[in-house]
Structures are given as C-alpha cells and as structure tokens.
Design a protein around this motif. Structure first.
Motif, PDB file in Angstrom:
ATOM      1  N   ASP A  13     -91.148  12.602   4.455  1.00 23.89           N
ATOM      2  CA  ASP A  13     -91.731  13.074   5.709  1.00 23.89           C
ATOM      3  C   ASP A  13     -91.038  12.462   6.914  1.00 23.89           C
ATOM      4  OD1 ASP A  13     -93.467  14.653   4.471  1.00 23.89           O
ATOM      5  OD2 ASP A  13     -95.197  13.316   4.653  1.00 23.89           O
ATOM      6  N   ARG A  14     -90.307  11.413   6.686  1.00 25.64           N
ATOM      7  CA  ARG A  14     -89.661  10.738   7.803  1.00 25.64           C
ATOM      8  C   ARG A  14     -88.297  11.307   8.106  1.00 25.64           C
ATOM      9  NH1 ARG A  14     -91.510   5.642   6.357  1.00 25.64           N
ATOM     10  NH2 ARG A  14     -93.360   5.136   7.538  1.00 25.64           N
ATOM     11  N   ARG A  15     -87.901  12.291   7.370  1.00 23.76           N
ATOM     12  CA  ARG A  15     -86.538  12.761   7.537  1.00 23.76           C
ATOM     13  C   ARG A  15     -86.334  13.536   8.830  1.00 23.76           C
ATOM     14  NH1 ARG A  15     -83.328  11.815   3.241  1.00 23.76           N
ATOM     15  NH2 ARG A  15     -84.386  11.198   1.360  1.00 23.76           N
ATOM     16  N   LEU A  16     -87.426  13.933   9.483  1.00 26.70           N
ATOM     17  CA  LEU A  16     -87.269  14.563  10.794  1.00 26.70           C
ATOM     18  C   LEU A  16     -87.450  13.488  11.858  1.00 26.70           C
ATOM     19  CD1 LEU A  16     -86.781  17.055  12.508  1.00 26.70           C
ATOM     20  CD2 LEU A  16     -89.241  17.376  12.623  1.00 26.70           C
ATOM     21  N   PRO A 106     -81.493  14.327   6.175  1.00 23.46           N
ATOM     22  CA  PRO A 106     -82.018  13.668   7.377  1.00 23.46           C
ATOM     23  C   PRO A 106     -81.599  14.457   8.623  1.00 23.46           C
ATOM     24  CG  PRO A 106     -80.733  12.124   6.026  1.00 23.46           C
ATOM     25  CD  PRO A 106     -80.545  13.486   5.430  1.00 23.46           C
ATOM     26  N   THR A 107     -82.587  14.761   9.447  1.00 23.00           N
ATOM     27  CA  THR A 107     -82.376  15.708  10.548  1.00 23.00           C
ATOM     28  C   THR A 107     -82.790  15.087  11.873  1.00 23.00           C
ATOM     29  OG1 THR A 107     -82.676  17.612   9.098  1.00 23.00           O
ATOM     30  CG2 THR A 107     -83.215  17.957  11.406  1.00 23.00           C
ATOM     31  N   ASP A 182     -74.379   0.114  18.014  1.00 25.68           N
ATOM     32  CA  ASP A 182     -75.557  -0.610  17.542  1.00 25.68           C
ATOM     33  C   ASP A 182     -76.762   0.339  17.474  1.00 25.68           C
ATOM     34  OD1 ASP A 182     -76.992  -3.077  16.906  1.00 25.68           O
ATOM     35  OD2 ASP A 182     -77.956  -2.749  18.855  1.00 25.68           O
ATOM     36  N   VAL A 183     -76.932   1.170  18.486  1.00 24.11           N
ATOM     37  CA  VAL A 183     -78.031   2.144  18.479  1.00 24.11           C
ATOM     38  C   VAL A 183     -77.890   3.073  17.264  1.00 24.11           C
ATOM     39  CG1 VAL A 183     -78.954   4.183  19.659  1.00 24.11           C
ATOM     40  CG2 VAL A 183     -78.489   2.101  20.960  1.00 24.11           C
ATOM     41  N   CYS A 184     -76.664   3.524  17.003  1.00 23.15           N
ATOM     42  CA  CYS A 184     -76.433   4.437  15.872  1.00 23.15           C
ATOM     43  C   CYS A 184     -76.778   3.765  14.553  1.00 23.15           C
ATOM     44  CB  CYS A 184     -74.989   4.918  15.853  1.00 23.15           C
ATOM     45  SG  CYS A 184     -74.653   6.089  17.171  1.00 23.15           S
ATOM     46  N   ARG A 185     -76.374   2.517  14.407  1.00 29.15           N
ATOM     47  CA  ARG A 185     -76.688   1.790  13.168  1.00 29.15           C
ATOM     48  C   ARG A 185     -78.185   1.709  12.958  1.00 29.15           C
ATOM     49  NH1 ARG A 185     -72.216  -1.460  14.180  1.00 29.15           N
ATOM     50  NH2 ARG A 185     -73.406  -2.828  15.549  1.00 29.15           N
ATOM     51  N   ARG A 186     -78.905   1.391  14.000  1.00 29.06           N
ATOM     52  CA  ARG A 186     -80.363   1.272  13.881  1.00 29.06           C
ATOM     53  C   ARG A 186     -81.012   2.621  13.580  1.00 29.06           C
ATOM     54  NH1 ARG A 186     -82.577  -3.519  16.597  1.00 29.06           N
ATOM     55  NH2 ARG A 186     -80.837  -4.821  17.236  1.00 29.06           N
ATOM     56  N   LEU A 187     -80.497   3.647  14.243  1.00 34.61           N
ATOM     57  CA  LEU A 187     -81.038   4.989  14.046  1.00 34.61           C
ATOM     58  C   LEU A 187     -80.819   5.448  12.604  1.00 34.61           C
ATOM     59  CD1 LEU A 187     -82.482   6.915  15.939  1.00 34.61           C
ATOM     60  CD2 LEU A 187     -80.265   7.813  16.651  1.00 34.61           C
ATOM     61  N   MET A 191     -83.567   6.471   9.770  1.00 32.56           N
ATOM     62  CA  MET A 191     -83.610   7.812   9.203  1.00 32.56           C
ATOM     63  C   MET A 191     -83.415   7.823   7.697  1.00 32.56           C
ATOM     64  SD  MET A 191     -81.623  10.070  12.033  1.00 32.56           S
ATOM     65  CE  MET A 191     -82.114  11.614  11.282  1.00 32.56           C
ATOM     66  N   THR A 192     -82.715   6.819   7.183  1.00 31.78           N
ATOM     67  CA  THR A 192     -82.387   6.860   5.767  1.00 31.78           C
ATOM     68  C   THR A 192     -83.134   5.802   4.961  1.00 31.78           C
ATOM     69  OG1 THR A 192     -80.469   5.460   6.186  1.00 31.78           O
ATOM     70  CG2 THR A 192     -80.096   7.826   6.179  1.00 31.78           C
ATOM     71  N   ASP A 193     -83.709   4.833   5.638  1.00 29.99           N
ATOM     72  CA  ASP A 193     -84.448   3.780   4.938  1.00 29.99           C
ATOM     73  C   ASP A 193     -85.844   3.668   5.530  1.00 29.99           C
ATOM     74  OD1 ASP A 193     -85.514   1.549   3.810  1.00 29.99           O
ATOM     75  OD2 ASP A 193     -84.216   0.132   4.875  1.00 29.99           O
ATOM     76  N   PRO A 194     -86.833   4.260   4.838  1.00 28.18           N
ATOM     77  CA  PRO A 194     -88.194   4.260   5.383  1.00 28.18           C
ATOM     78  C   PRO A 194     -88.738   2.864   5.634  1.00 28.18           C
ATOM     79  CG  PRO A 194     -88.142   5.183   3.147  1.00 28.18           C
ATOM     80  CD  PRO A 194     -86.722   4.952   3.555  1.00 28.18           C
ATOM     81  N   GLN A 195     -88.225   1.851   4.905  1.00 34.13           N
ATOM     82  CA  GLN A 195     -88.696   0.488   5.142  1.00 34.13           C
ATOM     83  C   GLN A 195     -88.348   0.037   6.554  1.00 34.13           C
ATOM     84  OE1 GLN A 195     -90.726  -1.077   3.110  1.00 34.13           O
ATOM     85  NE2 GLN A 195     -90.582   0.807   1.922  1.00 34.13           N
ATOM     86  N   GLY A 196     -87.292   0.643   7.098  1.00 32.33           N
ATOM     87  CA  GLY A 196     -86.868   0.278   8.442  1.00 32.33           C
ATOM     88  C   GLY A 196     -87.980   0.464   9.452  1.00 32.33           C
TER      89      GLY A 196
END
Ligand code: GDP
Ligand code: ADP
Length: 205
Positions: A13-16, A106-107, A182-187, A191-196
């Motif tokens: 569900d987090r992929r959007l 991931p979208t 850095d923003v891209c890494r966090r994003l 998007m790919t690790d729900p634990q994030g």
C-alpha cells in the motif's frame, strides 16, 4: 490528515508516494535525479495546460494539452486528481498509475497541495511527502535563479508557496531539500523499504 506513524499498513500500500512542495523548492530537480539514478521508480507524467519550458519534452516531463483537451480528460473521468495552479491546470492520468500499482511498481506523483489532498481522500494508503526549502530566502533565490518565469508569475508562485508551506503538517513527513542526492536517497528508502516510514519523523533534515 495529520501525521501518521507507520507500521500498520501492508508494504504494497505504500508504493504510491506523493511529493509536493512550494514552487522553486526543487521538485523537478529531485524527479530528474530519480529518473537518472533510480529507474526502478515510475514517475507519473502529468497532463498540463501550461506552455512547455525550453527543454521540456511532451510525454516525458508533461503531456501538454490545450484547455479543451484537458476538459475532455476531466469529463471522461480519466484523471486521478487535478488542480489549477498559478493560472494553469494540471492532472494525473488515472489508468497509468493504477496499472503500475497493480504491477507492484513503486510510483511517484509530483503534484501540488490540492492534488495531494485529493489523493489523500481517494487513496488514503498513499504516503505524502513534503519537500521543504532550507529557508524561505533560499526558496525565493531558487525560484528567481531558475529564470524561467517573469516577475508577476514568480509573485503568484511565491504566494502559492506560502499556502503550501502552511500545509506542511498535513503530510506524513518532510524532507528538506538541502542536497538533491540526499533527498533522493531518502525518498527511495521510503518508497522501497516500508520500515523507513516507521523510523521517520515528520521532519527530516
Ligand atoms: N494537482 C496536480 N499538480 C501538479 C501535477 N503536475 C504538476 N503539478 C504541480 O503543479 C505545480 C506547477 O508545476 P510546474 O508548472 O511544472 O512548475 P514548477 O513545479 O515550479 O517547476 C507544481 O506544484 C507541481 O507539483 C498534477 O498532475 N496534478
Ligand atoms: N538542493 C538544491 N540546492 C540548490 N539549488 C537547487 C536545489 N534543488 C534545486 N535547486 C535549483 O532551484 C531551482 C528550482 O528547482 P526546480 O526543480 O525547478 O523546483 P520546483 O520543480 O520545485 O519548482 C532550479 O534552478 C534548481 O536548479
């Protein structure tokens, strides 16, 4: 809306993910870096009535349409959300997003505050990320420095920016755009690790 603490949503569900923030904060720059460095993320291509800027490619940065073309998409229900921003209309083609989500890709939607609010209502499982400038002065500097708009358009965008900045608390979390990579890494992590999400606060610096 308010802040939600993660941990109770299935990861799919987090992929959007929605990325919003004031004009000039660096949304397009972040999206361009994602396109370059993280091709596994799918970036929705919006429809707009705005004129293309130099270098913008139809079908890549936007689908550029006239007012009647936009009306038709709205009438046919083909937009997931749409909003007017600084005198132009912008919308997200619905089917492409649903197809990508169904395929588990991931979208990311880079859309304005009104659009983010509509997505929150129609797809409450989406993750809403606010991109903030390091300071208001830096935001003005970036918007003017881009040099793509005359002063009256810049003034409209700054006025809209004040409204967007006041709505930061409606988002699940904030990323401050000091460093684009850095923003891209966090994003990407979000998007790919729900634990994030469970370990994020709603203000990240
Ligand atoms: N609601 C909505 N807003 C969008 C969409 N596409 C772009 N926007 C937003 O429209 C605003 C203006 O975009 P644009 O004219 O490209 O200017 P820029 O973001 O300042 O480079 C920004 O806040 C975008 O995030 C969309 O499909 N829907
Ligand atoms: N982290 C950053 N540091 C410095 N300048 C940036 C940063 N991110 C973006 N910019 C610059 O700020 C200006 C506005 O960025 P842009 O991506 O067009 O913003 P938006 O899409 O949010 O309106 C551009 O000139 C861009 O090169």
């Amino acid at each position: 809306m308010g802040m939600r603490v993660g941990g109770f949503l299935p990861s799919s569900d987090r992929r959007l993910t929605v990325l919003s923030g004031p004009s000039g904060v660096g949304k397009s720059t972040v999206v361009a870096e994602l396109r370059r460095a993280h091709p596994a993320v799918w970036l929705s291509v919006s429809v707009t009535t705005r004129r293309p800027r130099p270098g913008e490619v139809h079908g890549v940065h936007y689908f550029f349409v006239d007012g009647e073309g936009f009306d038709r998409l709205v009438e046919r229900g083909e937009l997931l959300e749409w909003a007017e921003f600084a005198g132009n209309r912008y919308g997200t083609p619905r089917q492409a997003v649903l197809d990508k989500l169904a395929a588990g890709v991931p979208t990311l939607l880079e859309i304005d505050l009104e659009g983010a609010r509509q997505v929150r209502r129609s797809m409450p499982e989406a993750l809403l990320v606010f991109l903030a400038p390091p300071s208001w002065e830096e935001l003005e500097k970036r918007l003017r420095g881009r040099g793509t708009e005359p002063e009256d358009v810049i003034a409209r965008r700054l006025a809209a920016g004040r409204v967007e900045m006041a709505a930061e608390h409606e988002f699940d979390l904030t990323l401050v755009n000091t460093d684009v990579k850095d923003v891209c890494r966090r994003l990407i992590a979000l998007m790919t690790d729900p634990q994030g999400v469970t370990t994020s606060t709603n203000r990240e610096v």
